[in-house]
Scaffold this active site. Structure first.
Site, mmCIF file in Angstrom:
data_model
loop_
_atom_site.group_PDB
_atom_site.id
_atom_site.type_symbol
_atom_site.label_atom_id
_atom_site.label_comp_id
_atom_site.label_asym_id
_atom_site.label_seq_id
_atom_site.Cartn_x
_atom_site.Cartn_y
_atom_site.Cartn_z
ATOM 1 N N CYS A 18 29.202 -30.340 9.546
ATOM 2 C CA CYS A 18 29.735 -29.308 10.448
ATOM 3 C C CYS A 18 30.052 -29.854 11.835
ATOM 4 O O CYS A 18 30.789 -29.218 12.587
ATOM 5 C CB CYS A 18 28.749 -28.149 10.539
ATOM 6 S SG CYS A 18 27.195 -28.579 11.354
ATOM 7 N N HIS B 126 24.533 -19.914 9.849
ATOM 8 C CA HIS B 126 25.789 -20.266 10.532
ATOM 9 C C HIS B 126 26.945 -19.872 9.597
ATOM 10 O O HIS B 126 27.644 -20.720 9.043
ATOM 11 C CB HIS B 126 25.789 -21.769 10.803
ATOM 12 C CG HIS B 126 26.773 -22.203 11.851
ATOM 13 N ND1 HIS B 126 27.567 -21.323 12.575
ATOM 14 C CD2 HIS B 126 27.094 -23.450 12.314
ATOM 15 C CE1 HIS B 126 28.321 -22.007 13.415
ATOM 16 N NE2 HIS B 126 28.058 -23.291 13.276
HETATM 17 N N1 CP Z 1 29.796 -26.877 14.022
HETATM 18 C C1 CP Z 1 29.604 -26.199 15.152
HETATM 19 O O1 CP Z 1 29.220 -25.033 15.161
HETATM 20 O O2 CP Z 1 29.873 -26.924 16.276
HETATM 21 P P1 CP Z 1 29.555 -26.517 17.784
HETATM 22 O O3 CP Z 1 28.055 -26.584 17.954
HETATM 23 O O4 CP Z 1 30.258 -27.541 18.620
HETATM 24 O O5 CP Z 1 30.054 -25.137 18.040
HETATM 25 N N1 NVA Z 2 22.205 -27.393 12.451
HETATM 26 C C1 NVA Z 2 22.885 -27.629 13.699
HETATM 27 C C2 NVA Z 2 24.284 -27.116 13.622
HETATM 28 C C3 NVA Z 2 25.089 -27.337 14.867
HETATM 29 C C4 NVA Z 2 26.466 -26.768 14.775
HETATM 30 C C5 NVA Z 2 22.118 -26.958 14.816
HETATM 31 O O1 NVA Z 2 21.652 -25.830 14.617
HETATM 32 O O2 NVA Z 2 21.986 -27.543 15.889
#
Ligand code: CP
Ligand code: NVA
Length: 320
Positions: free
Chosen positions: A274, A144
């Protein structure tokens, strides 16, 4: 691998500039993006919306749920003078077995860039390898990168250079941690990781940790990992695509970030997540809503840093 090999298509004369992973970027390129993000943020506060992507169209493919990524890319693109189109796999022929490669080829004839959230990192790479326009990773199960650049901007706004920071990750070894591992290799900060054995780094992430040398420590004790840290980060115990939710909650419960854990960190340590957060699971309400928490600054900075990433993939490194 170098910047081009990871973040560009190898076999074309003028490859599009993708943003797929922090890994492979030079520190200077990421610094340029962070500087542009800070500049765009300042200008927005003064009411300025430089239309540097006027008339560009961004396709936004969301195979999974999103609040922050979806809204911040959409608003950010519009603030830069561009336009957006929201798509999901379910409403495209992807759901009727059109290949991701053909989808990439077709979309590239219509739009100027693509941001995609898709669990399969391989599918992201296939899309990027076939697209004739820049592709941005809006989260896969493996990484990410937009999130972690926003986290770094947030840390630096509050505490100064990330290079000098000791950062701690507590909990599941997931996609956000993978991007922190990549960032650590580039910026040279310390990264102390505490995960249970069952949800510890494996595969590529473990190789990346080993390659970073003694800047990254890997253990199972969250108290040890938090000691004297400048930044404590956690994330959900159940990421999108994870199946074993109740087992995860049971095994990860000793990794909840609470006030006693924060007290082992530096007196002015920050807390990050996040989002979306689950108060009472991975973080207590007290920490999440307490004075050390900068979670909503992180969320805001997603938009500023992604505007800079959009500018970067279109070849714009600074504003005139
Ligand atoms: N942190 C983040 O990516 O949030 P969303 O899943 O809401 O996009
Ligand atoms: N680790 C989480 C982050 C969400 C923004 C997921 O992948 O669901």
């Amino acid at each position: 691998m170098n910047e081009q090999a990871i973040n560009g298509t190898k076999d074309k004369k003028n490859p599009p500039r993708h943003f797929l992973d922090l890994k492979g970027f030079s520190r200077q390129t990421l610094r340029n993006i962070l500087d542009l993000s800070a500049d765009l943020k300042k200008r927005l506060a003064n009411g300025e919306r430089p239309p540097i992507l006027k008339d560009k169209m961004l396709a936004m493919i969301f195979e999974r749920e999103s609040t922050r990524t979806r809204v911040s890319f959409d608003v950010g693109m519009r603030q830069l003078g561009g336009q957006t189109m929201m798509l999901t796999g379910r409403e495209m022929q992807l759901s009727r077995e059109e290949t991701i490669a053909d989808t990439a080829r077709v979309l590239s004839r219509y739009v100027d860039a693509i941001i995609i959230r898709i669990l399969s990192h391989e599918d992201l790479l296939e899309l990027a390898g076939t697209a004739g326009v820049p592709v941005i990773n809006g989260l896969t199960q493996l990484s990410h990168p937009c999130q972690v650049l926003a986290d770094i901007q947030t840390f630096e706004e509050h505490r100064g250079p990330i290079e000098e920071a000791s950062v701690t990750w507590v909990g599941d070894a997931n996609n956000v941690l993978a991007s922190w591992v990549h960032a650590t290799a580039i910026f040279g900060n310390r990264l102390n990781i505490a995960c249970p054995e069952e949800y510890a780094p494996s595969g590529k992430m473990l190789n990346d940790i080993a390659a970073a040398g003694d800047r990254i420590s890997l253990g199972t004790d969250p108290r040890e990992a938090c000691r004297n840290s400048d930044l404590v980060i956690t994330d959900t115990w159940v990421s999108m695509g994870d199946k074993d939710a109740s087992e995860r909650r049971r095994i990860l419960s000793p990794y909840r970030v609470d006030q006693s854990l924060m007290e082992l960190a530096s007196a002015d340590a920050l807390f990050m997540h996040c989002l979306p957060a689950h108060r009472g699971d991975e973080v207590t309400e007290e920490v999440m809503d307490g004075p050390q928490s900068v979670v909503f600054d992180e969320a805001e900075n997603r938009m500023h840093v992604q505007k800079a990433i959009l500018a970067h993939v279109f070849g714009i490194e600074r504003l005139s």
